[in-house]
Design an enzyme around this catalytic site. Structure first.
Site, PDB file in Angstrom:
ATOM      1  N   LYS A  90      38.214 -17.947 -46.074  1.00 62.80           N
ATOM      2  CA  LYS A  90      37.216 -18.862 -46.653  1.00 62.80           C
ATOM      3  C   LYS A  90      36.653 -18.407 -48.002  1.00 62.80           C
ATOM      4  CE  LYS A  90      34.869 -18.532 -42.870  1.00 62.80           C
ATOM      5  NZ  LYS A  90      33.968 -18.658 -41.716  1.00 62.80           N
TER       6      LYS A  90
ATOM      7  N   ASP B 251      31.618 -16.940 -34.856  1.00 59.65           N
ATOM      8  CA  ASP B 251      30.812 -18.158 -34.685  1.00 59.65           C
ATOM      9  C   ASP B 251      31.334 -19.065 -33.568  1.00 59.65           C
ATOM     10  OD1 ASP B 251      33.029 -18.719 -36.255  1.00 59.65           O
ATOM     11  OD2 ASP B 251      31.958 -19.942 -37.735  1.00 59.65           O
TER      12      ASP B 251
HETATM   13  C1  GLC Z   1      37.576 -18.844 -40.484  1.00 61.69           C
HETATM   14  C2  GLC Z   1      37.358 -17.466 -39.872  1.00 61.69           C
HETATM   15  C3  GLC Z   1      36.974 -17.570 -38.411  1.00 61.69           C
HETATM   16  C4  GLC Z   1      35.791 -18.518 -38.263  1.00 61.69           C
HETATM   17  C5  GLC Z   1      36.110 -19.851 -38.899  1.00 61.69           C
HETATM   18  C6  GLC Z   1      34.945 -20.826 -38.804  1.00 61.69           C
HETATM   19  O1  GLC Z   1      38.684 -19.423 -39.875  1.00 61.69           O
HETATM   20  O2  GLC Z   1      38.533 -16.699 -40.011  1.00 61.69           O
HETATM   21  O3  GLC Z   1      36.656 -16.303 -37.891  1.00 61.69           O
HETATM   22  O4  GLC Z   1      35.489 -18.666 -36.917  1.00 61.69           O
HETATM   23  O5  GLC Z   1      36.445 -19.660 -40.263  1.00 61.69           O
HETATM   24  O6  GLC Z   1      33.814 -20.360 -39.444  1.00 61.69           O
END
Ligand code: GLC
Length: 542
Positions: A176, A211
């Site tokens: 991200k 999360d």
């Molecule tokens: C990205 C991260 C993951 C997280 C997701 C949503 O995919 O790698 O760990 O849960 O974003 O925030």
């Protein structure tokens, strides 16, 4: 012989229609494609459960229980994973309700991409600032021993972290848009604790969660149970309750002897990184090539809020640059559109809401028609329907549109002008129709792909046997999914489109069993899920 370009120009409206139809086709996910993706998903799930180092990490979380809503206590939580850092204090009332105080802190690009110590120092500073701002310190269960004076804190850290215990985990990779240096391979709890200790803060990080796990736990707390947590926001990912016996890669770990269930963080954003199954378009390929993590997070790049705007920007640019004649915005771009990630996914959401919702903007807010919009009416005859809005062999004069359609397109023009930096005369009604079409293509595909992930979880958990027309529901208990993220919460029709594809994949009966519920409080505050885990941790250590 006439030059090729002249032939193209002569047949221009037909060629444009064919070109748009081609683009449209690239974004369609028919039943076969959806089924193939889900079949491949199940294979990658099982590879990840059996071996470490797989594209889909299938991370054991060592969380072996789920709250039932009777838990009590006051906890601190820190949540890093997207645009903001959040510090929260949560009082769990033991009756499925909680009270929450929270403060958000912006995470700059510099912090995301600089030295990791600077990022973790900033996290510690934010906790310090939050505690200072609170008039009364939280009353917390502190356990016993040397740490008994420290405030326990749960960290929601929304990146792939290979956990070795509830309070220990090594960062596998950033996602991200984060790329802070010297963090990969390090223990995240250790990095945070060092930052607290350097500042002599009496705070102890007792739990680390993704999360998705937080969403599962927090939904379980407020709804009395849940078996899956999913995020459809800046990123996408899911966690679900798996049998420890299926986690072959745990080998001789003591958790295996204990048996039972464990929450697994799938990191499904990394599904199909080799792109053998996902139908990539040139717009996706460009996005991937220009991203800071090419060839990674393939699935996430088709689905999540960080990327949908960029895919759409790529479509717009290709239509603006079309030769021999531009198809969109008269060939004009703006600084916003020329900027990498310059088109926010929020624009897609606004455009689709403006199309869907008659009340969204009063027609009086709409911009007056442009010259091209006005001058086509007389000679063109009757009204055209919405399906013909993109038919370039017909002109698109305001008087040829149904009033409701005209108002919808006018509202979209207003949004485009406001958010993309165009002058009103640069955006015709046809442009508005094209903008809406592109937004719907990208977001509908995202929602349908999201369904493949949810269907995979349902099959993996044994709740549905078979995929597609073979699908058979096992039992009648709901498949409770706690969700969070801007797409699922705010994007018009995201869930509805996801459910359409779910019906294809797990049948109507299966789709009905999937109960999707928000894993956050009414005011739309995030990060509370961390706290239910820190509670969990505190209780299990007593
Ligand atoms: C990205 C991260 C993951 C997280 C997701 C949503 O995919 O790698 O760990 O849960 O974003 O925030």
């Amino acid at each position: 012989m006439a030059p090729l370009t002249a032939t193209f120009a002569d047949a221009w409206p037909d060629k444009v229609n064919a070109h748009l139809a081609d683009i449209g086709d690239m974004f369609q996910l028919g039943e076969d494609v959806l089924r193939n993706i889900t079949t491949r998903f199940l294979q990658e799930f099982n590879q990840g459960l059996s071996q470490y180092g797989q594209a889909m990490a299938m991370i054991p979380t060592f969380v072996t229980g789920v709250p039932d809503g009777t838990e009590t206590g006051t906890f601190l939580a820190l949540d890093l994973g997207g645009t903001n850092l959040r510090v929260c204090q949560v009082d769990l009332n033991g009756d499925q309700t909680f009270n929450l105080k929270q403060q958000k802190y912006k995470v700059s690009e510099q912090l995301k991409t600089g030295e990791a110590t600077a990022l973790f120092d900033y996290m510690a500073d934010s906790v310090d600032a939050f505690l200072t701002e609170q008039s009364s310190s939280p009353t917390v269960p502190t356990g016993s021993g040397p740490d008994s004076l420290s405030l326990p804190l749960g960290l929601t850290f929304s990146f792939p972290v290979e956990q070795t215990a509830l309070d220990k985990g090594l960062l596998l990779t950033w996602t991200k848009g984060f790329s802070a240096k010297n963090a990969i391979g390090k223990d995240i709890v250790g990095l945070l604790q060092n930052a607290f200790d350097k500042k002599h803060l009496h705070v102890k990080c007792v739990a680390l969660v993704n999360d998705t796990v937080g969403a599962l736990l927090s939904r379980a707390y407020t709804a009395g149970g849940a078996s899956c947590g999913a995020i459809f926001g800046t990123g996408t990912n899911g966690a679900y309750v798996e049998k420890v016996a299926n986690l072959a890669k745990l080998g001789n770990h003591p958790a295996v002897a204990r048996g039972g269930d464990m929450i697994v963080n799938t990191e499904w954003g990394g599904f199909d990184n080799s792109r053998v199954t996902l139908p990539s378009t040139p717009f996706d390929n460009k996005l991937d090539r220009e991203s800071i993590n090419p060839r990674f997070q393939a699935f996430e790049k088709f689905i999540s809020g960080m990327y949908l705007g960029e895919i759409t920007r790529n479509i717009f640019l290709s239509l603006i640059d079309a030769a021999p004649k531009p198809i969109l915005f008269g060939g004009k771009a703006t600084p916003q559109l020329n900027k990498h990630y310059g088109l926010d996914t929020e624009l897609l959401s606004l455009v689709e809401a403006a199309w869907e919702d008659e009340e969204h903007l009063a027609p009086s807010d709409a911009l007056p028609p442009t010259a091209t919009d006005k001058h086509t009416s007389e000679e063109d005859g009757g009204k055209i329907d919405d399906a013909q809005l993109l038919d370039f062999t017909q002109s698109l004069g305001a008087s040829r549109l149904q009033t409701a359609t005209l108002h919808r397109l006018q509202r979209i023009r207003t949004i485009v002008v406001k958010h993309l930096g165009y002058s009103p005369e640069d955006v015709s009604l046809r442009d508005a129709a094209l903008v809406r079409w592109a937004c719907a293509l990208v977001s509908r595909r995202a929602a349908r792909l999201s369904a493949t992930a949810v269907a995979t979880v349902a099959v993996q958990m044994g709740r549905v046997k078979g995929i597609g027309s073979d699908a058979q529901v096992q039992g009648s208990d709901p498949i409770a999914v706690g969700v969070d993220g801007s797409l699922i919460q705010f994007y018009p029709r995201f869930e509805e489109r996801m459910r359409e594809a779910l019906r294809v994949l797990i049948g109507e009966e299966g789709e009905k069993l999937v109960k999707i519920g928000l894993a956050k409080d009414g005011s739309g505050v995030g990060g509370t899920h961390t706290c239910s885990l820190s509670l969990h941790c505190a209780l299990s250590s007593q």
